[in-house]
Design a protein around this motif. Structure first.
Motif, PDB file in Angstrom:
ATOM      1  N   LEU A   1       0.797  -1.235   0.058  1.00  0.00           N
ATOM      2  CA  LEU A   1       0.029   0.084  -0.094  1.00  0.00           C
ATOM      3  C   LEU A   1       0.773   1.299  -0.046  1.00  0.00           C
ATOM      4  O   LEU A   1       0.355   2.441   0.003  1.00  0.00           O
ATOM      5  CB  LEU A   1      -0.888   0.014   1.219  1.00  0.00           C
ATOM      6  N   ASN A   2       2.221   1.049   0.003  1.00  0.00           N
ATOM      7  CA  ASN A   2       2.997   2.243   0.089  1.00  0.00           C
ATOM      8  C   ASN A   2       2.699   3.225   1.234  1.00  0.00           C
ATOM      9  O   ASN A   2       2.982   4.388   1.025  1.00  0.00           O
ATOM     10  CB  ASN A   2       3.212   3.125  -1.297  1.00  0.00           C
ATOM     11  N   MET A   3       2.300   2.610   2.163  1.00  0.00           N
ATOM     12  CA  MET A   3       2.217   3.341   3.583  1.00  0.00           C
ATOM     13  C   MET A   3       3.467   3.417   4.224  1.00  0.00           C
ATOM     14  O   MET A   3       4.483   2.592   4.250  1.00  0.00           O
ATOM     15  CB  MET A   3       1.106   2.579   4.408  1.00  0.00           C
ATOM     16  N   ARG A   4       3.590   4.530   5.186  1.00  0.00           N
ATOM     17  CA  ARG A   4       4.654   4.553   6.137  1.00  0.00           C
ATOM     18  C   ARG A   4       4.386   5.371   7.308  1.00  0.00           C
ATOM     19  O   ARG A   4       3.363   5.765   7.363  1.00  0.00           O
ATOM     20  CB  ARG A   4       6.037   5.384   5.354  1.00  0.00           C
ATOM     21  N   VAL A   5       5.186   5.184   8.226  1.00  0.00           N
ATOM     22  CA  VAL A   5       5.060   5.809   9.687  1.00  0.00           C
ATOM     23  C   VAL A   5       5.566   7.154   9.538  1.00  0.00           C
ATOM     24  O   VAL A   5       6.349   7.499   9.015  1.00  0.00           O
ATOM     25  CB  VAL A   5       5.752   4.980  10.865  1.00  0.00           C
ATOM     26  N   PRO A   6       4.554   7.936   9.909  1.00  0.00           N
ATOM     27  CA  PRO A   6       4.912   9.494   9.842  1.00  0.00           C
ATOM     28  C   PRO A   6       6.064   9.697  10.762  1.00  0.00           C
ATOM     29  O   PRO A   6       6.162   9.209  11.942  1.00  0.00           O
ATOM     30  CB  PRO A   6       3.337  10.020  10.123  1.00  0.00           C
ATOM     31  N   ASP A   7       6.918  10.685  10.515  1.00  0.00           N
ATOM     32  CA  ASP A   7       7.918  11.407  11.142  1.00  0.00           C
ATOM     33  C   ASP A   7       7.501  12.185  12.308  1.00  0.00           C
ATOM     34  O   ASP A   7       6.214  12.489  12.288  1.00  0.00           O
ATOM     35  CB  ASP A   7       9.150  11.892  10.391  1.00  0.00           C
ATOM     36  N   ASN A   8       8.344  12.585  13.078  1.00  0.00           N
ATOM     37  CA  ASN A   8       7.788  13.361  14.231  1.00  0.00           C
ATOM     38  C   ASN A   8       7.458  14.917  13.996  1.00  0.00           C
ATOM     39  O   ASN A   8       6.665  15.405  14.563  1.00  0.00           O
ATOM     40  CB  ASN A   8       9.023  13.496  15.358  1.00  0.00           C
ATOM     41  N   ASN A   9       7.757  15.477  12.624  1.00  0.00           N
ATOM     42  CA  ASN A   9       7.176  16.499  12.247  1.00  0.00           C
ATOM     43  C   ASN A   9       5.636  16.550  11.904  1.00  0.00           C
ATOM     44  O   ASN A   9       5.154  17.477  11.921  1.00  0.00           O
ATOM     45  CB  ASN A   9       8.057  16.925  11.022  1.00  0.00           C
ATOM     46  N   HIS A  10       5.367  15.469  11.571  1.00  0.00           N
ATOM     47  CA  HIS A  10       3.986  15.340  11.126  1.00  0.00           C
ATOM     48  C   HIS A  10       3.224  14.651  12.072  1.00  0.00           C
ATOM     49  O   HIS A  10       1.796  14.013  11.685  1.00  0.00           O
ATOM     50  CB  HIS A  10       3.811  14.329   9.693  1.00  0.00           C
TER      51      HIS A  10
END
Length: 92
Positions: free
Chosen positions: A71-80
């Motif tokens: 699904l081309n999903m990723r864990v958001p980084d801390n900025n988001h």
């Protein structure tokens, strides 16, 4: 006397056939019981394997890997990422 002997012989043969028939039925029932126990054992092993497979499919790392790859999903980084504080109840 001959009639009595003949009658007793017929009764003896009938009893012998009854014993043979009942032993045959008992053996057949025992064989069916053994088959049912073997099937039960096989199904218990299969159930254990299915539970193991289900736990493997539900692992967080597997779900995360599949989400990233398919699904081309990723864990958001801390900025988001935004943390929302929870208001405490005033009754405490």
């Amino acid at each position: 006397m001959t009639r009595l002997n003949l009658l007793l012989l017929c009764v003896l043969i009938a009893c012998a056939l009854g014993v043979v028939t009942s032993q045959h039925k008992a053996r057949r029932a025992y064989m069916e019981l053994q088959k049912a126990q073997n099937e039960s054992s096989r199904l218990e092993v299969e159930w254990g394997q299915l539970q193991l497979e289900q736990s493997t499919w539900a692992m967080h790392s597997r779900i995360e890997t599949e989400a990233a790859n398919r699904l081309n999903m990723r864990v958001p980084d801390n900025n988001h990422t935004q943390v929302v504080p929870v208001a405490k109840e005033s009754g405490q």
